[in-house]
Write a protein that holds these residues in place. Sequence first.
Motif, short mmCIF file in Angstrom:
data_model
loop_
_atom_site.label_atom_id
_atom_site.label_comp_id
_atom_site.label_asym_id
_atom_site.label_seq_id
_atom_site.Cartn_x
_atom_site.Cartn_y
_atom_site.Cartn_z
N ARG A 43 8.77 6.60 -14.33
CA ARG A 43 8.75 8.05 -14.51
C ARG A 43 9.81 8.73 -13.65
NH1 ARG A 43 3.06 7.14 -14.90
NH2 ARG A 43 2.84 7.43 -12.64
N GLU A 44 9.96 8.28 -12.43
CA GLU A 44 10.97 8.86 -11.54
C GLU A 44 12.37 8.61 -12.07
OE1 GLU A 44 12.28 8.73 -6.81
OE2 GLU A 44 10.58 7.55 -7.56
N ALA A 45 12.60 7.42 -12.63
CA ALA A 45 13.92 7.10 -13.18
C ALA A 45 14.20 7.97 -14.40
CB ALA A 45 13.98 5.62 -13.55
N ALA A 46 13.20 8.19 -15.26
CA ALA A 46 13.41 9.04 -16.44
C ALA A 46 13.72 10.47 -16.03
CB ALA A 46 12.16 8.99 -17.32
N ALA A 47 13.04 11.02 -15.01
CA ALA A 47 13.32 12.37 -14.54
C ALA A 47 14.73 12.48 -14.00
CB ALA A 47 12.30 12.76 -13.47
N ALA A 48 15.17 11.46 -13.30
CA ALA A 48 16.54 11.48 -12.77
C ALA A 48 17.56 11.46 -13.90
CB ALA A 48 16.74 10.27 -11.85
N ASP A 49 17.27 10.73 -14.97
CA ASP A 49 18.20 10.70 -16.12
C ASP A 49 18.27 12.08 -16.77
OD1 ASP A 49 18.69 8.06 -15.64
OD2 ASP A 49 17.21 7.31 -17.11
N ARG A 50 17.14 12.78 -16.92
CA ARG A 50 17.14 14.11 -17.54
C ARG A 50 17.96 15.09 -16.70
NH1 ARG A 50 11.75 12.70 -18.71
NH2 ARG A 50 11.00 13.84 -16.86
N GLN A 51 17.80 15.06 -15.42
CA GLN A 51 18.58 15.94 -14.56
C GLN A 51 20.07 15.65 -14.67
OE1 GLN A 51 17.06 15.56 -10.60
NE2 GLN A 51 15.06 16.52 -11.07
N LYS A 52 20.41 14.41 -14.78
CA LYS A 52 21.82 14.07 -14.91
C LYS A 52 22.40 14.59 -16.21
CE LYS A 52 24.99 10.18 -14.70
NZ LYS A 52 25.13 8.70 -14.59
N GLU A 80 0.81 -1.20 0.00
CA GLU A 80 0.00 0.00 0.00
C GLU A 80 0.85 1.26 0.00
OE1 GLU A 80 -2.53 -0.32 3.30
OE2 GLU A 80 -3.80 -1.91 2.45
N GLN A 81 1.97 1.27 0.79
CA GLN A 81 2.82 2.44 0.89
C GLN A 81 3.73 2.60 -0.31
OE1 GLN A 81 4.89 2.12 4.56
NE2 GLN A 81 3.03 2.23 5.84
N GLY A 82 4.09 1.59 -1.05
CA GLY A 82 5.06 1.66 -2.12
C GLY A 82 4.46 2.20 -3.41
N MET A 83 5.36 2.30 -4.47
CA MET A 83 4.97 2.79 -5.79
C MET A 83 4.86 1.62 -6.74
SD MET A 83 7.38 6.20 -6.09
CE MET A 83 8.84 5.22 -5.89
N ASP A 84 4.02 1.85 -7.78
CA ASP A 84 3.91 0.80 -8.78
C ASP A 84 5.00 0.99 -9.83
OD1 ASP A 84 3.13 3.08 -9.93
OD2 ASP A 84 1.13 2.42 -10.55
N TRP A 85 5.02 0.17 -10.84
CA TRP A 85 6.10 0.18 -11.84
C TRP A 85 6.08 1.45 -12.70
CZ3 TRP A 85 10.16 -2.79 -11.75
CH2 TRP A 85 10.08 -4.02 -11.09
N ASP A 86 4.92 1.97 -13.03
CA ASP A 86 4.86 3.17 -13.87
C ASP A 86 5.45 4.38 -13.14
OD1 ASP A 86 3.64 1.66 -15.76
OD2 ASP A 86 1.58 2.17 -15.11
N ASP A 87 5.11 4.52 -11.85
CA ASP A 87 5.67 5.64 -11.09
C ASP A 87 7.19 5.53 -11.00
OD1 ASP A 87 3.11 6.49 -10.74
OD2 ASP A 87 2.86 5.56 -8.76
N MET A 88 7.67 4.30 -10.79
CA MET A 88 9.12 4.12 -10.68
C MET A 88 9.81 4.44 -11.99
SD MET A 88 9.17 0.62 -8.42
CE MET A 88 10.94 0.49 -8.41
#
Length: 510
Positions: free
Chosen positions: A450-459, A440-448
């Motif tokens: 999207r977060e990984a793609a945002a981190a790549d853009r910042q890098k 219940e507290q964790g994220m599903d695969w789509d959220d993970m």
Amino acid sequence: TIKNVVLPDPDSATYLRINFYTAGMAVGKDAPANMAKLVQKYAPYASFIREMTFRSLDSHNLTQAFRQISELRKRARQKELRELEEANLVKQAKLVRTKTERVPRLSDLTMRPVFAGRKTQGNLEAHSNGLRFISMRGEIVDIMYPNIKHAIFQPCENEIMVLVHFHLRHPIMLGKKKQQDIQFFTEVIDASQTVDAGRRSMYDPDEMDDEQRERQLRRKLNEAFKEFCRKVENVAKKNGFSLEFDIPYRDLGFNGNPHKEMVFIQPTLNCLVNLTETPFFVVNLSDVDHVHFERVTFMSKAFDIVLINKDFSKQPWRVDMIPNDDKESIQEWLTDMELSYTEGPMNLNWKQIMGTVAGDDRFYMDTEEDEVTKKEAGWSFLRMFGNDEEESDDGDEDDSEFSEGNDQESEESEEEEEQSEFDSESESESDYDADEDLEEQGMDWDDMEREAAAADRQKRKRDDVDDEVDVRAKRRGSRGGAQSRGGAQRRGSAPPPPRRKAAPIKRRRR
């Protein structure tokens, strides 16, 4: 009565001195037994002549007397020794020759030991109650069937001879000595051969013919000796005697040193023998009480075995320098023969040990004379490590105590098992609930993703900024270098000429 005779070197005259046995002096080992008794008997009241000296101007007479006296003393000594040898001999039956049928015979045999130090060759015949060997010089040796303890036939497999060997129950006189082992053999090849100076190829026809003839001769002699042994057994059985020939087990053989040289020792059904080299080594296994292995360590490459006689008044047999690779096979063979054995790391003083064992009336018992005090029974004191039986007994006691403890704790263990099962069920339910909370507290695969793609853009943005900073720094460095180079030119030479402006290009109208 003569102790010795002395003939000094002649001078102006020749002297001959004769010494006698007298009281008050050491008689010595070479003295006759009856002379020692006479000296001891008459010593208190008799007068003895110690020596006599003869002088002569003619050396020939005293020299001849010296030789005659020495020869008579030698003959008397040999006669006395022969009587001592024959005193313990068991009288043998007279040979009964077979006249009604064909006698089994082996020809051109050599006998060991020999008569009077000469090679003895002749024929061996099997008669009604014994064997007779007749040499080429007419010497006769009779061996009775009842006196044969072990008869051994050894074929020539890897040896240079084929032989039949007889180990006797009671020694017989052979020449001037008692002998208990008599052997008859035929050499397949000469023990020593001349080696040609030239080299011979393995494909040499003469060499191949010699090898072929040797194989045929071996096969022929083995068959002849085997057939003779079979006929001797039949003759002995026909006349009411029991005689069987043993054949050594070559596969169980090993190298060792029973006397003064390394030989190949082979076991038979009833013996442990070496029959190829002299002196012969024959040990009757029925006379062996125990076998001990000496010098058994991880560092040594060889060990020794000691075969202890059941008669403790006799010294044990020894075989030294046996390779360690043969230890397991020897121990397996001893187990099959039902002989006990022990191991030790050092050589023992067997003369002292046998004296101690012979005086112990309770040697094979595990208690002292009070029948209470425990001690090691038999040859257990020779073991390198502890007694296996005691260790097994201790293990059994521990097992029994452990089993009793298990019986007492069985009920408690059952209760603990039931409680543990209940606890495990409750823990599994709680773990299930915790997994649901995490989901219940964790994220599903789509959220993970999207977060990984945002981190790549910042890098990537950070990397682009770093690249621009590096390029600007390089440009500044290049401009500074050009200015420094121009200043150096102005200081060291005349100023360069001014540049001309290019004329504008006029375009024609079409």
